[in-house]
Design an enzyme around this catalytic site. Sequence first.
Site, PDB file in Angstrom:
ATOM      1  N   HIS A 131      -6.428  -9.764   6.350  1.00  0.00           N
ATOM      2  CA  HIS A 131      -6.628 -10.185   7.743  1.00  0.00           C
ATOM      3  C   HIS A 131      -5.279 -10.101   8.452  1.00  0.00           C
ATOM      4  O   HIS A 131      -4.232 -10.218   7.832  1.00  0.00           O
ATOM      5  CB  HIS A 131      -7.159 -11.617   7.728  1.00  0.00           C
ATOM      6  N   ASP A 208      -4.956 -16.275   0.581  1.00  0.00           N
ATOM      7  CA  ASP A 208      -5.735 -16.562   1.783  1.00  0.00           C
ATOM      8  C   ASP A 208      -7.153 -16.882   1.328  1.00  0.00           C
ATOM      9  O   ASP A 208      -7.915 -16.000   0.939  1.00  0.00           O
ATOM     10  CB  ASP A 208      -5.710 -15.339   2.707  1.00  0.00           C
ATOM     11  N   GLN A 211     -12.222 -17.238   3.292  1.00  0.00           N
ATOM     12  CA  GLN A 211     -13.605 -16.850   3.030  1.00  0.00           C
ATOM     13  C   GLN A 211     -14.104 -17.325   1.673  1.00  0.00           C
ATOM     14  O   GLN A 211     -15.257 -17.065   1.321  1.00  0.00           O
ATOM     15  CB  GLN A 211     -13.722 -15.318   3.103  1.00  0.00           C
ATOM     16  N   LYS A 234     -14.739 -22.542   8.505  1.00  0.00           N
ATOM     17  CA  LYS A 234     -15.451 -21.567   7.675  1.00  0.00           C
ATOM     18  C   LYS A 234     -16.303 -22.268   6.614  1.00  0.00           C
ATOM     19  O   LYS A 234     -17.077 -21.624   5.917  1.00  0.00           O
ATOM     20  CB  LYS A 234     -14.449 -20.623   6.983  1.00  0.00           C
ATOM     21  N   CYS A 372     -10.431  -8.234  12.656  1.00  0.00           N
ATOM     22  CA  CYS A 372      -9.017  -8.576  12.454  1.00  0.00           C
ATOM     23  C   CYS A 372      -8.485  -7.938  11.169  1.00  0.00           C
ATOM     24  O   CYS A 372      -7.684  -8.548  10.440  1.00  0.00           O
ATOM     25  CB  CYS A 372      -8.799 -10.086  12.427  1.00  0.00           C
TER      26      CYS A 372
END
Length: 420
Positions: A131, A208, A211, A234, A372
């Site tokens: 991202h 990261d 998700q 999220k 993104c």
Amino acid sequence: MNAPLSVASQAPVLDRAGDFPILSRPVQGRRLVYLDNGATTQKPAAVIQAESRFYEQSNANIHRGVHWLSQHATDLYEQGRESVRQLLNAARCEEIVFTRGTTEGINLVCWSWAQSELKQGDEIVITGMEHHSNIVPWQLLCERTGAVLRVVPVTDSGELDLDAYRALLGPRTRLVGVVHISNALGTINPVAEMIKMAHEVGAKVLVDGAQAVAHQVVDVQALDCDFYAFSAHKLYGPTGIGALYVRYDILSKMPPWQGGGDMIHTVSFERSTYADVPQRFEAGTPNIAGVVGMDAAIRYMQEIGLDVIAAHEQSLLDAATAELAALPGIRMIGTARRKAGIVSFVVDGIHPHDLGTILDMEGVAIRAGHHCAMPLMTRFGIPGTARASFALYNTQADVAALVAGLRKAQKLFGTGPRDD
């Protein structure tokens, strides 16, 4: 080609749509089919009520007040920190820093730890499916420090080339930044293996997890990562709040990155001394109500069970993948062996934005664009994709609505199969 799954005949593992008030409202005169969960999830009543209840019964500033209400709000805030610790299986609460979300968490690592540790010629390794929030901060840091950015290539199936990754690692590698689950492809990356390889050359690893945390069990101790960032919105929580995990031995030595109230120990015009972690990194009045809402979201998911959620979403992914594969003129972007509940695709003769508009008229909300992840789109030679992403409240009927909408779009554009 395998025959498509019959979405109508498959009973959902979960039936929780009734927990989410927004899903009862019609859109474009039709039942809302919300498949844009990779961008943000909808909120259950338990989260909405928890945040509202905080403002109605508990609102006060934290840490600094001696009155009961301030102490009560502080307890709720720190209870939220304990919930995050449990969610990630961190060793101690002091390893959890509240942020505005994944982007701020990554920037905190960049401008506190990395800016003080990296020098000219040091190398940062990221991947080709990151991202923008795990690309741009490192580019800015490289411009300031003279560090060098290296990129792990992505295969045609949407997986990371681990041989290339291994070759990029070396004595000058100081940091690896890798997405746990790709927001654009759904690929689940082998982060534990990648972390082990990075540690063998002495590099730190930032994951990261934006998700990942809503879709699978995350154990930062088992992963052995150094940094892990995620956003509450999220995982069915409020916007504008998230958390960053940092191993205590690293966090305790990191310098502050923002100055202000509540992150100090003493202040004079000559010098200031700083609070212990994690308060050192939480300057100013934080999003207290957001932490309360995130706490409620975590509890909501844990009551259902992350394993149950993952199994349900896998059934939706399997059905959607089979149904889309059976439609002519559709090409899947991202066919990794291990995927989370995301299908990203292009349709011959239809721009993703046009596709998104037509689906919206059918009440089906998807995401269309580069997500993104512009370098990743460039890698596949496309401007963007249509993306449907699943959550615990989605059903097989939602998959059927997506497929019906795609067939209608192909008919409108004259790109689908002829009726005769």
